[in-house]
Design an enzyme around this catalytic site. Structure first.
Site, PDB file in Angstrom:
ATOM      1  N   VAL A  52      48.569  40.584  29.283  1.00  0.00           N
ATOM      2  CA  VAL A  52      47.160  40.303  28.965  1.00  0.00           C
ATOM      3  C   VAL A  52      46.552  41.335  28.018  1.00  0.00           C
ATOM      4  CG1 VAL A  52      46.665  38.991  31.058  1.00  0.00           C
ATOM      5  CG2 VAL A  52      46.407  41.483  31.083  1.00  0.00           C
ATOM      6  N   TYR A  53      47.265  42.389  27.697  1.00  0.00           N
ATOM      7  CA  TYR A  53      46.729  43.364  26.751  1.00  0.00           C
ATOM      8  C   TYR A  53      46.694  42.739  25.360  1.00  0.00           C
ATOM      9  CZ  TYR A  53      47.662  46.953  30.343  1.00  0.00           C
ATOM     10  OH  TYR A  53      47.706  47.702  31.494  1.00  0.00           O
ATOM     11  N   ALA A  54      45.480  42.615  24.845  1.00  0.00           N
ATOM     12  CA  ALA A  54      45.265  41.956  23.540  1.00  0.00           C
ATOM     13  C   ALA A  54      45.853  40.550  23.535  1.00  0.00           C
ATOM     14  CB  ALA A  54      45.853  42.793  22.407  1.00  0.00           C
ATOM     15  N   GLY A  55      45.820  39.884  24.687  1.00  0.00           N
ATOM     16  CA  GLY A  55      46.325  38.516  24.765  1.00  0.00           C
ATOM     17  C   GLY A  55      47.784  38.391  24.365  1.00  0.00           C
TER      18      GLY A  55
END
Length: 340
Positions: A52-55
């Site tokens: 989920v980091y930066a999608g």
């Protein structure tokens, strides 16, 4: 850089890990690649990211860096799944985790994930389903070791007991929020981990910047800092941390830092590295300058009296019941050993 094993049976990693939540959001790709180069040049071997980091952008940036250097086989790469499930799935379900692992492998451009974290508890999925899925992913060679983050003590005990009874892989480490300003994990979570031989890889070791000494009581933060841009930032929010206890801790850190001729951040990191069960700590930085300052703390070992002073000033104390009662009448010594 010193190294340590992640719990019983986990991989051996550098005692400082590179956290990459900023990649693709606060840190562009070129700067992220410079951070990765610097980290490895300083002896770092443990890279931590999440889907989920930066999608997914953080994983992609790391994957392109790894491909350019000819692979990441000399490093321990960790990622996480849970909070970005595909449509129609609950975060820690079989359907979600299988798809999330495959997607992370593609983005990271690797054949196997060294350390796979379930990013948090999922109340809608039985732990046995999650653990059975992780077992099958290990058997398929897609992940090597299992870990968890953002748990309470009873949740970790449920995971460990279910794994033991079902023959599933047990977590080799957990990733809690833990630093001098946030020691709540010491009441239940860390004692559970210590009993089970599970390592700790704390996130936010500098309390979102508080333990560097850059925030004060006289004015709210502003400018290009995390709290400057969002003073209400979760557990690190300015109003939550703007207390007498916080400034007492900062004064103690500052005094010891001045005696050593070091930045306050070095003292805060060294204290955390001295804590029972802590194998590695996550360094998250926007820039190579920030990262370099934190990496330079690797050689600082505090004297026992300094550790004791910092532990005492940051201690919150244990509630009289059941913790103090158990300590006094049942000989449970975890909180005494932790200085809680």
């Amino acid at each position: 850089m010193p190294t340590a094993p992640l719990g019983r049976g986990g991989p051996v990693v550098s005692r400082m890990a590179l956290g990459t939540m900023t990649f693709g959001v606060e840190t562009d790709e070129a700067e992220a690649h410079r951070q990765l180069d610097m980290f490895v040049d300083h002896g770092g071997t443990f890279i931590d990211t999440a889907d989920v980091y930066a999608g997914g952008g953080s994983e992609e940036i790391i994957g392109r860096w790894g491909r350019a250097r000819g692979g990441m086989g000399d490093l321990v790469v960790a990622t996480k799944g849970r909070f970005g499930p595909p449509a129609g799935s609950t975060g820690a379900s079989r359907r979600a985790l299988v798809r999330c692992v495959d997607a992370s492998l593609r983005r990271l451009q690797i054949e196997a994930i060294d350390l796979y974290f379930v990013h948090g508890w999922d109340k809608d999925v039985e732990v046995a389903e999650t653990l059975a899925t992780l077992r099958d992913l290990v058997a398929a060679g897609k992940i090597h070791h299992v870990a968890w983050s953002n748990l309470s003590g009873w949740q970790l005990e449920r995971i460990v007991t279910t794994a033991r009874l079902g023959g599933y892989p047990s977590p080799v480490c957990i990733q809690p929020h833990y630093n001098m300003l946030e020691r709540g994990a010491e009441l239940e979570l860390i004692p559970c981990a210590l009993e089970a031989g599970i390592g700790l890889t704390p996130w936010s070791p500098l309390g979102g910047g508080w333990l560097t000494g850059k925030y004060g009581a006289q004015s709210r933060p502003s400018g290009a800092t995390r709290l400057g841009e969002d003073p209400n930032r979760g557990v690190e929010a300015y109003d939550l941390r703007n207390t007498e206890r916080t400034y007492a801790v900062l004064d103690a850190v500052r005094t010891i830092a001045e005696r050593h001729g070091r930045p306050m951040s070095h003292v805060a990191l060294a204290w955390l590295l001295s804590r029972p069960g802590v194998a590695s700590i996550l360094l998250g930085a926007r820039t190579t300058t920030q990262l370099k300052e934190n990496l330079d703390a690797a050689d600082l070992v505090l004297a026992p009296e300094d550790v004791q002073a910092l532990t005492a000033v940051s201690a919150r104390g244990v509630p009289a019941y059941p913790y103090q009662f158990l300590q006094d009448w049942a000989g449970v010594d975890h909180w005494a050993r932790l200085g809680t």
